[in-house]
Enzyme design. Structure first.
Site, PDB file in Angstrom:
ATOM      1  N   ARG A  51       0.802  -1.229   0.000  1.00 17.94           N
ATOM      2  CA  ARG A  51       0.000   0.000   0.000  1.00 17.94           C
ATOM      3  C   ARG A  51       0.832   1.275   0.000  1.00 17.94           C
ATOM      4  NH1 ARG A  51      -2.655  -3.796   1.728  1.00 17.94           N
ATOM      5  NH2 ARG A  51      -0.686  -4.248   2.743  1.00 17.94           N
ATOM      6  N   THR A  52       1.793   1.356   0.897  1.00 21.79           N
ATOM      7  CA  THR A  52       2.493   2.632   1.066  1.00 21.79           C
ATOM      8  C   THR A  52       3.240   2.984  -0.215  1.00 21.79           C
ATOM      9  OG1 THR A  52       2.729   2.062   3.392  1.00 21.79           O
ATOM     10  CG2 THR A  52       4.050   3.899   2.589  1.00 21.79           C
ATOM     11  N   LYS A  80      25.985  -4.719  -2.140  1.00 23.37           N
ATOM     12  CA  LYS A  80      27.449  -4.686  -2.333  1.00 23.37           C
ATOM     13  C   LYS A  80      28.141  -4.012  -1.157  1.00 23.37           C
ATOM     14  CE  LYS A  80      26.535  -3.744  -7.197  1.00 23.37           C
ATOM     15  NZ  LYS A  80      26.568  -2.600  -8.117  1.00 23.37           N
ATOM     16  N   ARG A 101      11.333   3.744   3.168  1.00 25.92           N
ATOM     17  CA  ARG A 101      11.010   2.782   4.239  1.00 25.92           C
ATOM     18  C   ARG A 101      12.278   2.004   4.545  1.00 25.92           C
ATOM     19  NH1 ARG A 101       5.858  -1.163   4.496  1.00 25.92           N
ATOM     20  NH2 ARG A 101       4.971   0.852   5.071  1.00 25.92           N
ATOM     21  N   HIS A 129       5.297   5.905  11.405  1.00 28.23           N
ATOM     22  CA  HIS A 129       4.750   5.752  10.052  1.00 28.23           C
ATOM     23  C   HIS A 129       3.804   6.945   9.828  1.00 28.23           C
ATOM     24  CE1 HIS A 129       3.480   4.037   6.366  1.00 28.23           C
ATOM     25  NE2 HIS A 129       3.130   2.829   6.758  1.00 28.23           N
TER      26      HIS A 129
HETATM   27  N1   CP Z   1      -0.096   0.001   5.924  1.00 27.21           N
HETATM   28  C1   CP Z   1       1.099  -0.274   5.327  1.00 27.21           C
HETATM   29  O1   CP Z   1       2.135   0.321   5.656  1.00 27.21           O
HETATM   30  O2   CP Z   1       1.030  -1.244   4.360  1.00 27.21           O
HETATM   31  P1   CP Z   1       2.252  -1.730   3.486  1.00 27.21           P
HETATM   32  O3   CP Z   1       3.247  -2.409   4.405  1.00 27.21           O
HETATM   33  O4   CP Z   1       1.675  -2.661   2.469  1.00 27.21           O
HETATM   34  O5   CP Z   1       2.895  -0.524   2.860  1.00 27.21           O
END
Ligand code: CP
Length: 306
Positions: A51-52, A80, A101, A129
């Site tokens: 999603r993110t 590497k 991320r 987040h």
């Molecule tokens: N909610 C969320 O962070 O989903 P993903 O890990 O799929 O990005």
């Protein structure tokens, strides 16, 4: 507005949360615009995401920008031995904004100090987040008509669930009452309890929720975060601790909505999916509009949005 990074939800003020929600509502009315023409956004995902990453990338493309990046650190020069510092310095030279991320807590702050362009934290370990939090606020406001004075149930992995940590900090500006439901091993960390106490926010902790669900305005279910457990036996003991099913929603408030940051594993029975109280898939859709607003703000382009 300034051109700046979003690393922690505490980087924004309450007024800025509300501003993002207003901008996201405009994006929802008009998601296809051209404010990012000529801009390139780097999406660096050192940890898996559906999603993110996809909602950020869709957000960029619907605003007329382009995306480069990777969905898997294994396809980058990290394999590497390249450091995060060098990676960020390099990518800064190529793009106008970095969305990252990373499994290490604090990595997003570190990247924002190195990068010559704004950095948006798309999740750093069990820490924060913030874009998820803003889409959660948007979803709560949309379904409840307000963010103020709500009974918020947070259920499941409250120890490692970074979305829980960011969300309780943001909601604490709106006088909520929190109901934390978790096993002993996955309780909300003490620093977050101290944070809530310091702000005078009421919270309760329970091992079960079926008998108290009638109090809830929002039920925020969470996945037990397998990837954060150092002991696989502990994960096995905790993984199926809480399962919400449709029968449990009988006699709950009409305004109750069930949220989940997703992915779900075994926390919400699929028989909830058709309930009018299930909101998690729309919540994920809301993420695209909210991320359009976050990108526009980070690049100081909100005034160009319709
Ligand atoms: N909610 C969320 O962070 O989903 P993903 O890990 O799929 O990005």
């Amino acid at each position: 507005m300034q051109n700046r990074s979003l690393v922690s939800i505490s980087d924004y003020t309450k007024d800025e949360y509300l501003d993002i929600l207003r901008i996201a509502a405009r994006c929802e009315c008009n998601p296809n615009q051209n404010i990012l023409s000529g801009k390139i956004v780097g999406t660096l995902f050192f940890e898996p995401s559906t999603r993110t990453r996809l909602s950020f990338e869709t957000a960029v493309q619907r605003l007329g920008g382009r995306v480069i990046g990777f969905a898997d650190a294994g396809s980058s020069s990290v394999t590497k031995g390249e450091t995060l510092k060098d990676t960020i310095k390099m990518v800064s030279n190529y793009v106008d904004l970095i969305i990252m991320r990373h499994p290490l807590e604090g990595s997003a702050r570190y990247a924002s100090e190195i990068a010559s362009v704004p950095v948006v934290n798309a999740g750093d370990g069990a820490n924060q987040h913030p874009s998820q939090t803003l889409l959660d606020l948007y979803s709560i406001q949309k379904t409840q008509g307000t963010l103020e004075n709500l009974n918020i149930f947070m259920i499941g992995d409250l120890k490692y669930g970074r979305t829980v940590h960011s969300l309780l900090m943001a909601l604490s500006y709106f006088n909520p009452t929190f109901w934390f439901i978790s096993s002993d091993a996955l309780q909300i960390p003490v620093e977050y309890k101290m944070y809530l106490r310091s702000r005078g926010i009421q919270f309760f902790e329970y091992p079960e929720f079926t008998d108290i669900l009638y109090e809830a305005d929002i039920v925020y279910m969470t996945r037990v975060q397998k990837e954060r457990f150092s002991d696989p036996i502990e994960y096995e003991k905790n993984k199926n601790a809480y399962l919400l099913n449709n029968a449990m929603l009988e006699n709950t408030k009409p305004n109750l909505r069930v949220l989940h940051p997703l992915p779900r594993v075994n926390e919400i029975d699929t028989d909830v999916d058709d309930s009018p109280k299930a909101y998690y898939f729309t919540q994920a859709l809301n993420g695209m509009y909210v991320r359009q607003a976050i990108i526009a703000k980070a690049l100081n382009l909100t005034h160009e949005l319709n």
